[in-house]
Design an enzyme around this catalytic site. Structure first.
Site: not given
Ligand code: HPA
Length: 269
Positions: A25, A56, A79, A81-82, A109, A207-208, A231, A243
């Protein structure tokens, strides 16, 4: 479907790279470094899942780095989650494997859990914890592709990590090393979940990547993983996670990551 995608790509490009990069990302800029490039939108490749995540790009790019090194770049990934099944999430890696790719650099990320990390930092993934509740290899096994019970004791090549640390120091780029915990998402973690993840030994969370890395290892492909701390994880700072911040950090580290990958890739072959 894997073979159909393979044949389609082989017709589109004469390049036969042994190394690939998957861009996470907000980290898509590296693709612009390739020359003699053939970009192929995922939508055009038979059976390729579409990624819907903002930030993406959704294309596969074959090209040359520094004029000679052939590289395949996946800009954007599918992903869980999609709503994609594991088979779709790992489709790209399986196709790259069928095309002859033997090394993959995965970028992503991630949220920083370790207190020593800060936003914008790069972390070489040393190991992972799969908390996504599933495994991409569940189901019947094709013994011609890989073993039923593949070993994961060095899922992220030690040799590649050593090279990556060396190149980082040559380039004056700060990197640390850590454990990546994979969550299903798409909600970010709660502060209690982050304390749990820290307690079980995770340094970053995302998440990947983990499904793709499992399949790469299964196929005998060597892996390097690089997390960009976009972050600090939930509950660590007196602010919420969004995001937008994740994407902005991607822009912030873009030039450093591009410079790093350019120096690194030729050393991994
Ligand atoms: N948590 C999960 N996935 C992420 C995060 C996070 O804080 N930052 C970027 N992808």
């Amino acid at each position: 479907m894997i073979q159909e995608a393979k044949r389609y790509i082989e017709i589109r490009t004469p390049l036969r790279p042994r190394i690939a990069v998957v861009l996470g990302s907000g980290l898509g800029a590296f693709a612009d470094e390739l020359t003699a490039a053939t970009p192929i939108p995922y939508a055009e490749i038979p059976g390729w899942p579409q990624s819907t995540a903002v930030g993406h790009a959704g294309r596969l790019i074959f090209g040359k780095l520094g004029g000679s090194l052939e590289v395949a770049v996946m800009a954007g990934r599918a992903h869980l989650y999609e709503g994609h099944p594991m088979s779709a999430v790992t489709h790209g890696v399986r196709v790259l494997g069928a095309l002859g790719v033997r090394s993959i650099v995965f970028t992503n990320a991630a949220g920083g859990i370790n207190l020593n990390l800060s936003r914008g930092g790069l972390v070489l993934i040393g190991d992972h914890i799969n908390l996504q509740g599933s495994n991409p290899l569940a189901g019947p096994n094709d013994d011609s592709l890989g073993p039923r019970f593949p070993d994961m004791s060095e899922a992220y090549s030690r040799e590649y990590r050593d090279i990556a640390r060396q190149v980082a120091s040559e380039q004056g780029i700060a990197v640390s090393e850590g454990v990546y915990a994979a969550m299903l998402g798409p909600s970010y973690e709660t502060p209690a979940e982050i304390r749990f993840l820290r307690a079980i030994g995770a340094d970053v969370v995302g998440m990947s990547t983990v499904p793709e890395v499992i399949v790469a290892n299964y196929l005998g492909i060597k892996v390097l993983g690089i997390s960009c701390v976009t972050n600090m994880a939930a509950g660590m700072l007196p602010q919420k996670i969004n995001h937008q911040e994740v994407l902005e950090t991607g822009v912030m580290v873009r030039d450093t990551l591009v410079r790093y990958l350019k120096a690194l890739l030729p050393r991994l072959v």
